[in-house]
Enzyme design. Structure first.
Site, mmCIF file in Angstrom:
data_model
loop_
_atom_site.group_PDB
_atom_site.id
_atom_site.type_symbol
_atom_site.label_atom_id
_atom_site.label_comp_id
_atom_site.label_asym_id
_atom_site.label_seq_id
_atom_site.Cartn_x
_atom_site.Cartn_y
_atom_site.Cartn_z
ATOM 1 N N ARG A 62 0.811 -1.345 0.019
ATOM 2 C CA ARG A 62 -0.023 -0.225 -0.132
ATOM 3 C C ARG A 62 0.864 1.182 -0.019
ATOM 4 O O ARG A 62 2.048 1.423 0.343
ATOM 5 C CB ARG A 62 -0.809 0.173 1.257
ATOM 6 C CG ARG A 62 -2.121 -0.828 1.090
ATOM 7 C CD ARG A 62 -2.919 -1.109 2.494
ATOM 8 N NE ARG A 62 -1.994 -0.863 3.639
ATOM 9 C CZ ARG A 62 -1.740 0.231 4.048
ATOM 10 N NH1 ARG A 62 -2.020 1.329 4.275
ATOM 11 N NH2 ARG A 62 -0.852 -0.277 5.507
ATOM 12 N N LYS A 203 -8.408 -2.400 1.843
ATOM 13 C CA LYS A 203 -7.977 -1.451 3.041
ATOM 14 C C LYS A 203 -8.758 0.068 2.712
ATOM 15 O O LYS A 203 -9.294 0.655 3.785
ATOM 16 C CB LYS A 203 -6.713 -1.082 3.132
ATOM 17 C CG LYS A 203 -5.848 -2.338 4.161
ATOM 18 C CD LYS A 203 -6.276 -2.694 5.249
ATOM 19 C CE LYS A 203 -5.561 -3.424 6.453
ATOM 20 N NZ LYS A 203 -5.204 -4.637 6.122
ATOM 21 N N HIS A 223 -8.935 -3.606 13.805
ATOM 22 C CA HIS A 223 -7.772 -4.307 12.939
ATOM 23 C C HIS A 223 -7.395 -5.780 13.655
ATOM 24 O O HIS A 223 -6.443 -5.465 14.453
ATOM 25 C CB HIS A 223 -6.775 -3.345 12.635
ATOM 26 C CG HIS A 223 -5.800 -3.852 11.572
ATOM 27 N ND1 HIS A 223 -4.345 -3.480 11.684
ATOM 28 C CD2 HIS A 223 -5.894 -4.661 10.465
ATOM 29 C CE1 HIS A 223 -3.898 -4.045 10.829
ATOM 30 N NE2 HIS A 223 -4.456 -5.054 10.096
ATOM 31 N N SER A 241 0.830 -4.946 10.849
ATOM 32 C CA SER A 241 1.223 -5.991 9.787
ATOM 33 C C SER A 241 2.626 -6.633 10.045
ATOM 34 O O SER A 241 3.413 -6.277 10.464
ATOM 35 C CB SER A 241 1.539 -5.046 8.527
ATOM 36 O OG SER A 241 1.803 -6.056 7.397
ATOM 37 N N LYS A 245 -1.441 -11.793 12.780
ATOM 38 C CA LYS A 245 -2.721 -11.911 12.823
ATOM 39 C C LYS A 245 -3.293 -13.370 12.114
ATOM 40 O O LYS A 245 -3.960 -14.110 12.676
ATOM 41 C CB LYS A 245 -3.640 -10.820 12.529
ATOM 42 C CG LYS A 245 -3.364 -9.672 13.180
ATOM 43 C CD LYS A 245 -3.953 -8.454 12.753
ATOM 44 C CE LYS A 245 -3.819 -8.000 11.441
ATOM 45 N NZ LYS A 245 -2.444 -7.569 11.249
ATOM 46 N N THR A 246 -2.791 -13.218 10.670
ATOM 47 C CA THR A 246 -3.329 -14.353 9.866
ATOM 48 C C THR A 246 -2.866 -15.712 10.358
ATOM 49 O O THR A 246 -3.404 -16.549 10.705
ATOM 50 C CB THR A 246 -3.009 -14.065 8.362
ATOM 51 O OG1 THR A 246 -3.620 -12.680 8.106
ATOM 52 C CG2 THR A 246 -3.233 -15.275 7.482
ATOM 53 N N ASP A 260 -8.298 -10.447 9.681
ATOM 54 C CA ASP A 260 -7.873 -9.042 9.636
ATOM 55 C C ASP A 260 -8.681 -7.949 9.994
ATOM 56 O O ASP A 260 -8.403 -6.902 10.641
ATOM 57 C CB ASP A 260 -7.394 -8.811 8.022
ATOM 58 C CG ASP A 260 -6.341 -7.475 7.958
ATOM 59 O OD1 ASP A 260 -5.608 -7.674 8.753
ATOM 60 O OD2 ASP A 260 -6.527 -6.742 7.191
ATOM 61 N N ARG A 326 2.042 -12.280 -1.217
ATOM 62 C CA ARG A 326 0.834 -12.576 -0.587
ATOM 63 C C ARG A 326 -0.024 -13.503 -1.520
ATOM 64 O O ARG A 326 0.158 -13.809 -2.565
ATOM 65 C CB ARG A 326 0.127 -11.097 -0.649
ATOM 66 C CG ARG A 326 0.562 -10.142 0.200
ATOM 67 C CD ARG A 326 -0.092 -10.171 1.426
ATOM 68 N NE ARG A 326 0.416 -9.131 2.387
ATOM 69 C CZ ARG A 326 0.010 -8.795 3.594
ATOM 70 N NH1 ARG A 326 -1.044 -9.568 3.913
ATOM 71 N NH2 ARG A 326 0.376 -7.901 4.394
HETATM 72 P P1 ATP Z 1 -0.904 -8.144 7.969
HETATM 73 O O1 ATP Z 1 -1.826 -7.065 8.622
HETATM 74 O O2 ATP Z 1 0.031 -7.763 6.791
HETATM 75 O O3 ATP Z 1 -1.889 -9.163 7.185
HETATM 76 P P2 ATP Z 1 -0.451 -10.294 9.901
HETATM 77 O O4 ATP Z 1 -0.599 -9.594 11.346
HETATM 78 O O5 ATP Z 1 -1.625 -11.032 9.403
HETATM 79 O O6 ATP Z 1 -0.078 -9.018 8.920
HETATM 80 P P3 ATP Z 1 1.075 -12.576 9.225
HETATM 81 O O7 ATP Z 1 0.537 -12.640 7.878
HETATM 82 O O8 ATP Z 1 0.292 -13.516 10.435
HETATM 83 O O9 ATP Z 1 0.714 -11.224 9.880
HETATM 84 O O10 ATP Z 1 2.764 -12.616 9.331
HETATM 85 C C1 ATP Z 1 3.629 -13.034 10.437
HETATM 86 C C2 ATP Z 1 4.842 -13.525 9.917
HETATM 87 O O11 ATP Z 1 5.690 -13.767 10.524
HETATM 88 C C3 ATP Z 1 4.525 -15.120 9.176
HETATM 89 O O12 ATP Z 1 5.198 -15.074 7.965
HETATM 90 C C4 ATP Z 1 4.934 -15.959 10.125
HETATM 91 O O13 ATP Z 1 5.250 -17.214 9.579
HETATM 92 C C5 ATP Z 1 6.017 -15.231 10.776
HETATM 93 N N1 ATP Z 1 6.184 -15.854 12.301
HETATM 94 C C6 ATP Z 1 7.596 -16.186 12.385
HETATM 95 N N2 ATP Z 1 7.494 -16.342 13.859
HETATM 96 C C7 ATP Z 1 6.369 -16.077 14.387
HETATM 97 C C8 ATP Z 1 5.667 -16.084 15.414
HETATM 98 N N3 ATP Z 1 6.334 -16.609 16.855
HETATM 99 N N4 ATP Z 1 4.410 -15.868 15.663
HETATM 100 C C9 ATP Z 1 3.680 -15.316 14.353
HETATM 101 N N5 ATP Z 1 4.088 -15.442 13.533
HETATM 102 C C10 ATP Z 1 5.696 -15.572 13.133
HETATM 103 MN MN MN Z 2 -3.090 -10.857 7.910
#
Ligand code: ATP
Ligand code: MN
Length: 538
Positions: A62, A203, A223, A241, A245-246, A260, A326
């Site tokens: 973004r 978004k 969020h 980010s 979360k995911t 999300d 992604r």
């Molecule tokens: P966005 O808002 O951009 O979608 P998000 O909060 O959903 O971000 P994730 O997509 O879950 O974030 O990204 C977390 C990344 O960190 C993943 O690639 C995951 O494999 C990695 N990771 C490594 N260690 C950990 C951990 N201990 N806990 C969570 N994620 C981890």
């Molecule tokens: Mn996510």
């Protein structure tokens, strides 16, 4: 103008948004048709798992600085204007949209009818009109999908017009550069140009809901990701980010509500805004994240990934195009989901932070004051990643863990969350998914399996049975043991060899928290202000 596909009879593009003289208009094409067009246009390739893969062009993320909101009677007093919410004049919007319409003359366009908000009380119909077939597939994957009958009678409330190949001219259009995303709350339109990054579409609607729901409907917008346990207990996971979360909401033992964006209504319903997930794929593996890996099948849309040699097998370790690779897929590509995507009042809230300084505990339980303090602060850290010469992580404070998407003052969301936590006696936990054993460069990222075990222990009540100790700088209450997690990592200081270096780092981070909070102090109660970390004076 030739029209194809499933199209409702009541509305049209000309009378609704003045779009006329297009080329072919493809209404509500199936994923198969969109995949076919994407390949025929040379916009994408099929991967060996049946997903399609595209490159989004110059933008692979973004562009928050190019997001504007039209300032008019509806928004002038309500929006928290500033660096995040940038003003755009009504006349400038009309002029820019006129130039966009001229550009679209004779062009083939894809129309997708969809909606946001899985709770019928808040359903918002959205029509996405896009230049490229895969943008239409993205909208199909990410928003909620009406039935054929609903399409027949579809009346759009909001319109998104997205034309990646239309470039604005800042001199003429008053944009910052050639790409833009402008939201008009009165016309109920979002226009996007100069960027093909699909996240702008998703978004954009999130920003709309972050205005409409709290401001007009008494619903807290969040969020966060959310899931539900066997007993029907809802958990939500806030985080910026990359904090998890995911990743952490896809849990084989809990049903997914969404990854999300959610609303929390006054009647207790926690509902997904979306109908799909948008997962990061960097370093994705079937072993570590099986549910996400298996979701990448026909219908899923990969963005900006590399491939193994000349094969059609994605190489998830490749960051040649971007670190922000992604995939979007409809939520039913995950096997254990809530249908519809709703849950009850949350029992547990997790704030996810990726602390690259390695000083926050892997899990801690927050007091109500601390919960508000950390929500308003919205701390995480960004690591330099591949950028040469940069070794120090950077602190990021983003109010309510989502400042770029919040049109209202953060105090509005914080007040709503605070009273909901109090009324429902919700447990609030802070989770550090970032570094342990030292800062970025010395230590290493927390093991995903430990973070999962910590969350499970919090959810099952295992952590209610153990002793807690309090750290001196942040005042955070940390468990001294947890099933399936080595006890020595629970207090981050234990994982650092150099204890003096730990104290110094913790103090630096505490100082950054205090400095960031200055802006919010006048809106905060004594209880919240007292939850600030204690900076040691030397
Ligand atoms: P966005 O808002 O951009 O979608 P998000 O909060 O959903 O971000 P994730 O997509 O879950 O974030 O990204 C977390 C990344 O960190 C993943 O690639 C995951 O494999 C990695 N990771 C490594 N260690 C950990 C951990 N201990 N806990 C969570 N994620 C981890
Ligand atoms: Mn996510």
């Amino acid at each position: 103008m030739n029209e194809f596909g499933k199209r409702g009879s009541n509305t049209n593009l000309k009378s609704d948004i003045g779009l006329d003289n297009l080329g072919n208009v493809f209404w509500n094409m199936s994923p198969a048709e969109l995949v076919e067009d994407t390949i025929l246009l040379g916009e994408g390739v099929m991967t060996d798992s049946g997903a399609i893969s595209v490159n989004t062009g110059k933008f692979t993320g973004r562009s928050p600085e190019d997001r504007f909101i039209v300032c008019d009677e509806k928004t002038e007093k309500a929006v928290w204007w500033g660096k995040i919410n940038k003003k755009f004049d009504v006349e400038k919007f009309d002029a820019l949209y006129n130039r966009m319409k001229a550009y679209l003359t004779g062009k083939d366009m894809y129309v997708r009818d969809s909606y946001a908000c899985a709770d019928d009380d808040y359903r918002m119909n959205i029509r996405v009109v896009s230049e490229l077939p895969w943008q239409s597939l993205f909208a199909h994957n990410m928003f909620l999908r009406p039935t054929d009958e609903e399409i027949e009678n579809f009346v759009p409330e909001w319109h998104i017009v997205a034309a990646p190949n239309f470039l604005a001219d800042p001199e003429i259009d008053g944009t910052r550069q050639s790409n833009f995303a402008v939201i008009d709350f009165t016309k109920k339109m979002i226009i996007i140009g100069g960027t093909g990054y699909t996240g702008e579409i998703k978004k954009g609607i999130f920003s709309v809901l972050n205005f409409v729901l709290p401001h007009e409907k008494n619903v807290l917008s969040m969020h966060c990701s959310a899931n539900v346990g066997e007993d029907g207990d809802t958990a939500v996971f806030f985080g910026l980010s990359g904090t998890g979360k995911t990743t952490l909401s896809s849990d084989p033992n809990r049903r997914l509500i969404g990854d999300d964006e959610h609303g929390w209504a006054a009647n207790g319903s926690v509902f997904n805004f979306e109908g799909g997930c948008y997962a990061k794929t960097i370093d994705l593996s079937a072993e570590k994240e099986p549910q996400i890996f298996d979701a990448i099948k026909f219908g899923a849309l990969l963005e900006n990934v590399g491939f193994h040699g000349e094969s059609s097998t994605p190489d998830y370790e490749c960051d040649k195009i971007t670190q922000n690779t992604r995939v979007s897929y409809p939520i039913d590509h995950i096997d254990n989901i809530m249908v519809p995507s709703k849950g009850n009042e949350p029992k547990n809230i997790f704030f996810l932070t990726c602390d690259a300084f390695g000083v926050l505990p892997p899990i801690s339980k927050l007091t109500p004051g601390q919960a508000m303090y950390h929500f308003i602060s919205g701390y995480t850290a960004k690591v330099a990643g591949t950028e040469a010469g940069i070794t120090e992580p950077q602190t990021v404070f983003s109010a309510c863990f989502g400042a770029p998407f919040l049109p209202l003052h953060p105090a509005k969301y914080a007040e709503m969350l605070g009273s909901k936590i109090e009324q429902n006696d919700v447990n609030v936990w802070l989770i550090n998914t970032g570094w342990s054993g030292g800062a970025y460069g010395t230590g290493s990222r927390m093991k995903l399996k430990y973070t999962r075990s910590l969350i499970t222990a919090a959810l099952t009540g295992e952590l209610d049975k153990v002793d807690f100790i309090t750290d001196d700088v942040f005042g955070l209450s940390m468990p001294t043991s947890c099933p399936d997690v080595p006890a020595e990592i629970l207090n981050p200081k234990n994982t650092w060899e150099d204890k003096a270096a730990f104290d110094k780092k913790a103090n630096e981070l505490a100082q950054a928290f205090v400095k960031n909070f200055e802006t919010f102090e006048s809106n905060a109660s004594e209880e919240i202000i007292n939850a600030a970390p204690k900076v040691m004076v030397k």
